[in-house]
Design a protein around this motif. Structure first.
Motif, PDB file in Angstrom:
ATOM      1  N   ILE A 174       8.469   6.582  -3.537  1.00  0.00           N
ATOM      2  CA  ILE A 174       7.982   5.999  -4.787  1.00  0.00           C
ATOM      3  C   ILE A 174       9.056   5.040  -5.272  1.00  0.00           C
ATOM      4  O   ILE A 174      10.189   5.443  -5.511  1.00  0.00           O
ATOM      5  N   ASP A 175       8.692   3.768  -5.384  1.00  0.00           N
ATOM      6  CA  ASP A 175       9.617   2.746  -5.872  1.00  0.00           C
ATOM      7  C   ASP A 175       9.067   2.186  -7.171  1.00  0.00           C
ATOM      8  O   ASP A 175       8.009   1.546  -7.178  1.00  0.00           O
ATOM      9  N   ASN A 216      19.311   7.632  -7.480  1.00  0.00           N
ATOM     10  CA  ASN A 216      18.382   6.497  -7.464  1.00  0.00           C
ATOM     11  C   ASN A 216      17.781   6.154  -8.824  1.00  0.00           C
ATOM     12  O   ASN A 216      16.679   5.620  -8.890  1.00  0.00           O
ATOM     13  N   ILE A 217      18.494   6.459  -9.906  1.00  0.00           N
ATOM     14  CA  ILE A 217      18.052   6.034 -11.238  1.00  0.00           C
ATOM     15  C   ILE A 217      19.001   4.941 -11.703  1.00  0.00           C
ATOM     16  O   ILE A 217      20.208   5.149 -11.781  1.00  0.00           O
ATOM     17  N   ASP A 218      18.435   3.765 -12.001  1.00  0.00           N
ATOM     18  CA  ASP A 218      19.241   2.629 -12.424  1.00  0.00           C
ATOM     19  C   ASP A 218      19.563   2.690 -13.917  1.00  0.00           C
ATOM     20  O   ASP A 218      18.989   3.482 -14.664  1.00  0.00           O
ATOM     21  N   GLN A 273      13.401  10.416  -2.198  1.00  0.00           N
ATOM     22  CA  GLN A 273      12.386   9.441  -1.804  1.00  0.00           C
ATOM     23  C   GLN A 273      11.863   8.642  -3.012  1.00  0.00           C
ATOM     24  O   GLN A 273      10.884   7.918  -2.892  1.00  0.00           O
ATOM     25  N   MET A 274      12.541   8.785  -4.157  1.00  0.00           N
ATOM     26  CA  MET A 274      12.060   8.148  -5.384  1.00  0.00           C
ATOM     27  C   MET A 274      13.163   7.277  -5.977  1.00  0.00           C
ATOM     28  O   MET A 274      14.334   7.656  -5.968  1.00  0.00           O
ATOM     29  N   HIS A 275      12.781   6.100  -6.493  1.00  0.00           N
ATOM     30  CA  HIS A 275      13.716   5.190  -7.156  1.00  0.00           C
ATOM     31  C   HIS A 275      13.115   4.764  -8.492  1.00  0.00           C
ATOM     32  O   HIS A 275      11.934   4.412  -8.571  1.00  0.00           O
ATOM     33  N   LEU A 276      13.948   4.782  -9.546  1.00  0.00           N
ATOM     34  CA  LEU A 276      13.535   4.377 -10.887  1.00  0.00           C
ATOM     35  C   LEU A 276      14.409   3.212 -11.328  1.00  0.00           C
ATOM     36  O   LEU A 276      15.615   3.362 -11.508  1.00  0.00           O
ATOM     37  N   GLY A 277      13.786   2.031 -11.495  1.00  0.00           N
ATOM     38  CA  GLY A 277      14.501   0.801 -11.807  1.00  0.00           C
ATOM     39  C   GLY A 277      14.984   0.707 -13.241  1.00  0.00           C
ATOM     40  O   GLY A 277      14.585   1.470 -14.126  1.00  0.00           O
ATOM     41  N   LYS A 278      15.845  -0.280 -13.474  1.00  0.00           N
ATOM     42  CA  LYS A 278      16.489  -0.490 -14.771  1.00  0.00           C
ATOM     43  C   LYS A 278      15.481  -0.533 -15.916  1.00  0.00           C
ATOM     44  O   LYS A 278      14.443  -1.171 -15.813  1.00  0.00           O
ATOM     45  N   HIS A 279      15.846   0.182 -16.975  1.00  0.00           N
ATOM     46  CA  HIS A 279      15.110   0.176 -18.239  1.00  0.00           C
ATOM     47  C   HIS A 279      13.655   0.636 -18.106  1.00  0.00           C
ATOM     48  O   HIS A 279      12.822   0.310 -18.958  1.00  0.00           O
ATOM     49  N   SER A 280      13.346   1.375 -17.066  1.00  0.00           N
ATOM     50  CA  SER A 280      12.020   1.971 -16.922  1.00  0.00           C
ATOM     51  C   SER A 280      12.015   3.344 -17.574  1.00  0.00           C
ATOM     52  O   SER A 280      13.054   4.011 -17.632  1.00  0.00           O
TER      53      SER A 280
END
Length: 189
Positions: free
Chosen positions: A102-103, A63-65, A81-88
């Motif tokens: 956690i989104d 879940n890491i973009d 249960q955790m997602h990390l969006g693009k370029h974060s």
């Protein structure tokens, strides 16, 4: 369709940690903890041989973009249960209690020693948990040593000041500070 314990946690349904229903959660905590232990121990060699991002992505169950990252050490209990969006980017010493989900959307910056908390306990029976997701929207910036509590959404492009404790939703384009965090000002577009 039967709800899993993870579905129930994401939807704020009470879960008794003493029951067999909670076993998949224990298993996920063990899986994530084992991977985070290895990452925290060996992150410098992993950076040198370009395996850190792959190992972090494994800990977060894929879940890491693209272009996102976490600087260890970090403490995460429920990677699935955790997602990390693009370029974060999450700086060192993150504490993510992620059972409720956690989104983190794209282009988010999270400073050192931030706490993201999704779990609470029943006041009469502490073995019953009730979770609520944390959602950090696009372009937000969370200052050092801030704490985001269960059920809170941080709005797009908003800033959480250092050491703030956020107990309720933050609108888009705002700066919040304090304990409990209050709106200091609106950010002009």
């Amino acid at each position: 369709m039967t709800k899993t314990v993870f579905d129930k946690m994401r939807h704020s349904e009470p879960i008794d940690m003493r029951t067999s229903e909670y076993q998949p959660a224990r298993d996920e905590m063990a899986r994530t903890s084992s991977l985070m232990y290895a990452i925290n121990r060996d992150w410098l060699p992993m950076m040198e041989n370009n395996t850190l991002n792959a190992k972090l992505n494994e800990a977060l169950d894929g879940n890491i973009d693209e272009g996102a990252g976490i600087l260890p050490p970090a403490q995460i209990d429920f990677g699935n249960q955790m997602h990390l969006g693009k370029h974060s980017f999450i700086n060192h010493s993150l504490m993510a209690s992620a059972a409720g989900g956690i989104d983190i959307e794209e282009d988010v910056q999270i400073a050192p020693r931030v706490n993201l908390v999704t779990v609470n306990h029943d006041l009469k029976d502490k073995m019953i948990i009730k979770c609520a997701p944390v959602h950090i929207k696009k372009g937000a910036w969370i200052g050092a040593n801030a704490t985001i509590l269960p059920g809170v959404t941080i709005g797009e492009n908003s800033v959480v000041g250092a050491a703030s404790v956020v107990t309720k939703d933050v609108p888009d384009n705002c700066v919040v500070v304090g304990n409990p965090a209050r709106i200091l000002k609106k950010i002009e577009e």
